[in-house]
Design a protein around this motif. Structure first.
Motif, PDB file in Angstrom:
ATOM      1  N   GLY A 177      49.029 -38.577 -24.394  1.00  0.00           N
ATOM      2  CA  GLY A 177      49.996 -38.719 -23.161  1.00  0.00           C
ATOM      3  C   GLY A 177      51.378 -38.129 -23.662  1.00  0.00           C
ATOM      4  O   GLY A 177      51.508 -37.227 -22.889  1.00  0.00           O
ATOM      5  N   ARG A 178      51.747 -38.428 -24.930  1.00  0.00           N
ATOM      6  CA  ARG A 178      53.008 -38.047 -25.131  1.00  0.00           C
ATOM      7  C   ARG A 178      53.284 -36.721 -25.400  1.00  0.00           C
ATOM      8  O   ARG A 178      53.975 -35.794 -25.044  1.00  0.00           O
ATOM      9  CB  ARG A 178      53.825 -39.053 -26.095  1.00  0.00           C
ATOM     10  N   ARG A 233      55.658 -30.386 -19.814  1.00  0.00           N
ATOM     11  CA  ARG A 233      57.017 -30.278 -19.387  1.00  0.00           C
ATOM     12  C   ARG A 233      57.826 -28.752 -19.584  1.00  0.00           C
ATOM     13  O   ARG A 233      58.426 -28.238 -18.988  1.00  0.00           O
ATOM     14  CB  ARG A 233      58.030 -31.292 -19.894  1.00  0.00           C
ATOM     15  N   LYS A 266      47.827 -39.958 -19.087  1.00  0.00           N
ATOM     16  CA  LYS A 266      48.273 -41.033 -19.874  1.00  0.00           C
ATOM     17  C   LYS A 266      47.376 -41.038 -21.101  1.00  0.00           C
ATOM     18  O   LYS A 266      46.626 -39.982 -21.399  1.00  0.00           O
ATOM     19  CB  LYS A 266      48.084 -42.486 -19.166  1.00  0.00           C
ATOM     20  N   SER A 293      50.995 -33.470 -15.790  1.00  0.00           N
ATOM     21  CA  SER A 293      52.308 -34.108 -16.235  1.00  0.00           C
ATOM     22  C   SER A 293      52.246 -35.600 -16.436  1.00  0.00           C
ATOM     23  O   SER A 293      52.978 -36.013 -17.344  1.00  0.00           O
ATOM     24  CB  SER A 293      53.388 -33.529 -15.393  1.00  0.00           C
ATOM     25  N   ASN A 294      51.462 -36.207 -15.621  1.00  0.00           N
ATOM     26  CA  ASN A 294      51.352 -37.665 -15.758  1.00  0.00           C
ATOM     27  C   ASN A 294      50.153 -38.245 -16.370  1.00  0.00           C
ATOM     28  O   ASN A 294      49.868 -39.659 -16.088  1.00  0.00           O
ATOM     29  CB  ASN A 294      51.557 -38.130 -14.329  1.00  0.00           C
ATOM     30  N   GLY A 308      52.454 -34.643 -22.347  1.00  0.00           N
ATOM     31  CA  GLY A 308      53.459 -34.487 -21.478  1.00  0.00           C
ATOM     32  C   GLY A 308      54.619 -33.541 -21.990  1.00  0.00           C
ATOM     33  O   GLY A 308      55.280 -32.996 -21.126  1.00  0.00           O
TER      34      GLY A 308
END
Length: 634
Positions: A33-34, A41, A29, A26-27, A37
């Protein structure tokens, strides 16, 4: 179809475990990353639904329910594999191939949405809040499948500048290095090792990709070196003149001698040293890595070609002459006379062969991998490795129980077989039977490379007979049906070459090749139409082949290819149709009914010379048939 409650719970538990594994990313980078993520999520929010199904002991009594959850399991496994791949390995490789990776993100999103569509989640007795959450997630996944992520324009611009400009703006390189998380020497060192590992297992021709990544890495290394050596203005130090001797990047220095490395090698701990320096350390009886103090698993030294290339590029751009290696560089005489120095260090090759013959499983695997890479690099290496006696040892390892060793060995033989003189040596070492066995029972990578090796060997006519007699045709047909796109192409190329020999045509037809070829022919988006047509064209000259092709309902698709295909495919399709229809009134009628006369007439005007001849001959027969039909109408 129902399922037992125990297997239901096991399936749900597996889904919950997959979500937990995915949530760890989840973290993350970096430039994915986006998008990563967002996907992590959404997947994580599915966990309460699966957990409640376990709590209420839900039974999947309908086939649709079970199928939906099985599709979800596969989709989550694909997602987890994708997350692991983009959070490891070479960052430069990922950015170069970012289009295909972004497509993979889209593909797993589509898979999860398809699974949710098949799961009747509101039929289970779970809390209303959880059902509402799943419905919301389903709509989010659905929207996500309807759009493709756009490229980061700034990143694309910086990458284009870094690749096309000899001396890019430092700010551009700085942005790029930060986006890629390749700003520090340690990060760049890790990236170099990742590139090295990638090319150790790379299957295609690495030249363009290798140079592209090496050049990018070299510019980022220069940028990092400039940053680290930039004097602090607050100290009042003067800016160092660009005309003075350039600062050697720390990463290019040997940790032992602190000198610029000219022959960097990697030890078992992953650290890189100048070959002569680390060899002296080992010769002195040391068993540890000088830098990390870890115990060395073995004393093997692996050339770090990526770093060596970067050092050469850095020296060239800074006007520094890189000292040539001293020692036993193997020299080979070219056909036109004269000699040239090869990358192949004969002593190093002999050390690898010792590990092939007497090493542990790990040492054999590593040695076969190094020979695979060396044999791919250039023609001189292929001569050096074969003359050192590697071929019989590699053939013996084709029977290794370790899949990776088997893959490395068959691929090394593939690379060695590019040399015409090595083809005979490989066959003389009894390799054909063992390669066919790998083709039948190896991993998919090993099977595909075995197919490519058999194609390479089958260039020699007498080998076509031996390869066919060893049972290769049936195994190649299996790969044609089961392999990746590259594997199917390797299988098709090998089958085509083998079927030039008449006896192998019968083997292929009896092995059932026509049905998979027909499926490939009808799948225009599968990328195998060219290969399928070429093989069918060569089989259609055989009586058994003509009968099998005629029974496979191929005439309509052949006519369509004559109408719309490429010049080469139109030619092959016309040749196949000609062989099928000559002397067979039933097939002539089928061809006429699907509009062959119009397609053939156009081909007589715009086709290749061979296509025009076949089309004109067949068109004349069809027109005669039409005359007979008209004359018999009362």
């Amino acid at each position: 179809m129902g399922s037992t409650n125990g297997s239901d719970e096991e399936l749900m538990s597996r889904l919950v475990d997959s979500v937990k594994q995915i949530s760890k990313f989840s973290n993350s980078k970096g430039f994915f990353g986006r998008i990563q993520g967002d996907l992590v999520r959404r997947i994580t929010l599915l966990s309460p639904f699966f957990e409640e199904l376990i709590d209420i002991n839900a039974e999947l009594n309908e086939e649709q329910q079970l199928t939906g959850f099985e599709v979800m399991r596969i989709a989550l496994d694909s997602s987890l594999e994708l997350f692991r791949s983009v959070n490891g390995g070479s960052k430069l490789l990922q950015i170069v191939h970012r289009g295909s990776i972004m497509q993979k993100f889209h593909d797993v999103t589509v898979e999860i949405e398809a699974a949710l569509t098949q799961i009747p989640y509101d039929h289970f007795e779970v809390s209303e809040e959880v059902i509402e959450q799943v419905k919301l997630l389903h709509s989010q996944f659905k929207r996500a499948t309807e759009r493709q992520e756009d490229y980061d324009l700034q990143l694309s611009h910086d990458l284009a500048v870094a690749e096309s400009v000899v001396d890019p703006d430092p700010e551009t390189l700085k942005r790029l290095s930060q986006e890629l998380q390749l700003s520090t020497i340690d990060e760049l060192k890790k990236e170099s090792h990742a590139i090295h590992e990638y090319f150790l297992s790379y299957e295609g021709d690495p030249d363009d990709c290798f140079q592209r990544m090496s050049s990018l890495l070299k510019k980022l290394v220069d940028c990092a070196s400039t940053e680290s050596s930039e004097p602090d203005a607050s100290t009042g130090s003067k800016v160092i003149s660009r005309h003075r001797s350039p600062v050697i990047p720390e990463y290019f220095r040997c940790p032992i001698s602190l000198e610029l490395m000219k022959d960097p090698v990697i030890v078992s701990t992953g650290q890189t040293y100048e070959r002569s320096s680390i060899q002296k350390w080992l010769d002195a009886g040391h068993k540890t890595c000088p830098k990390s103090q870890e115990t060395l698993l073995h004393s093997g030294l692996t050339p770090n070609y990526v770093l060596k290339s970067l050092i050469a590029l850095w020296c060239e751009s800074n006007g520094i002459e890189l000292p040539q290696n001293q020692g036993s560089s193997y020299r080979t005489t070219r056909p036109g006379g004269g000699s040239s120095s090869s990358d192949c260090d004969r002593a190093f090759v002999l050390a690898l062969l010792e590990k092939l013959a007497n090493g542990s499983t790990e040492q054999q695997r590593a040695a076969a991998g190094e020979l695979r890479l060396l044999a791919k690099r250039n023609a001189d290496n292929r001569v050096c490795i074969a003359e050192a006696g590697a071929i019989p040892l590699l053939v013996e390892l084709l029977s290794s129980p370790d899949p990776r060793t088997q893959e490395h060995s068959v691929t090394a033989l593939l690379n060695l077989s590019i040399n015409e003189g090595n083809k005979g040596a490989i066959v003389d070492a009894g390799a054909i039977t063992d390669i066919v066995e790998v083709l039948k029972n190896g991993s998919m990578e090993a099977r595909e490379n075995a197919a490519a090796t058999l194609f390479s060997l089958s260039v020699v006519d007498e080998n076509k007979v031996a390869i066919g007699a060893a049972g290769a045709i049936q195994a190649l047909i299996s790969l044609l049906e089961e392999g990746t796109r590259r594997g199917k192409k390797d299988a098709a190329t090998a089958i085509f070459n083998l079927c030039i020999y008449q006896g192998n045509k019968s083997r292929a037809i009896k092995g059932g090749i026509v049905d998979p070829l027909t499926r490939l022919l009808k799948d225009a988006g599968g990328g195998m139409v060219d290969e399928a047509l070429a093989i069918l064209a060569i089989l259609s000259t055989n009586q058994e082949g003509k009968a099998a092709i005629g029974e496979a309902d191929t005439i309509p698709v052949l006519v369509e290819i004559i109408r719309t295909g490429s010049p080469r495919n139109r030619e092959n399709a016309a040749a196949i149709l000609w062989y099928l229809c000559i002397g067979n009134m039933e097939r002539l009628n089928v061809a006429r009914e699907v509009g062959a006369d119009v397609a053939l007439k156009e081909l007589t005007e715009n086709g290749t010379d061979r296509a025009k001849r076949k089309a004109a001959s067949l068109l004349e027969i069809i027109q005669q048939l039409e005359g007979v039909v008209i004359s018999t109408v009362p």
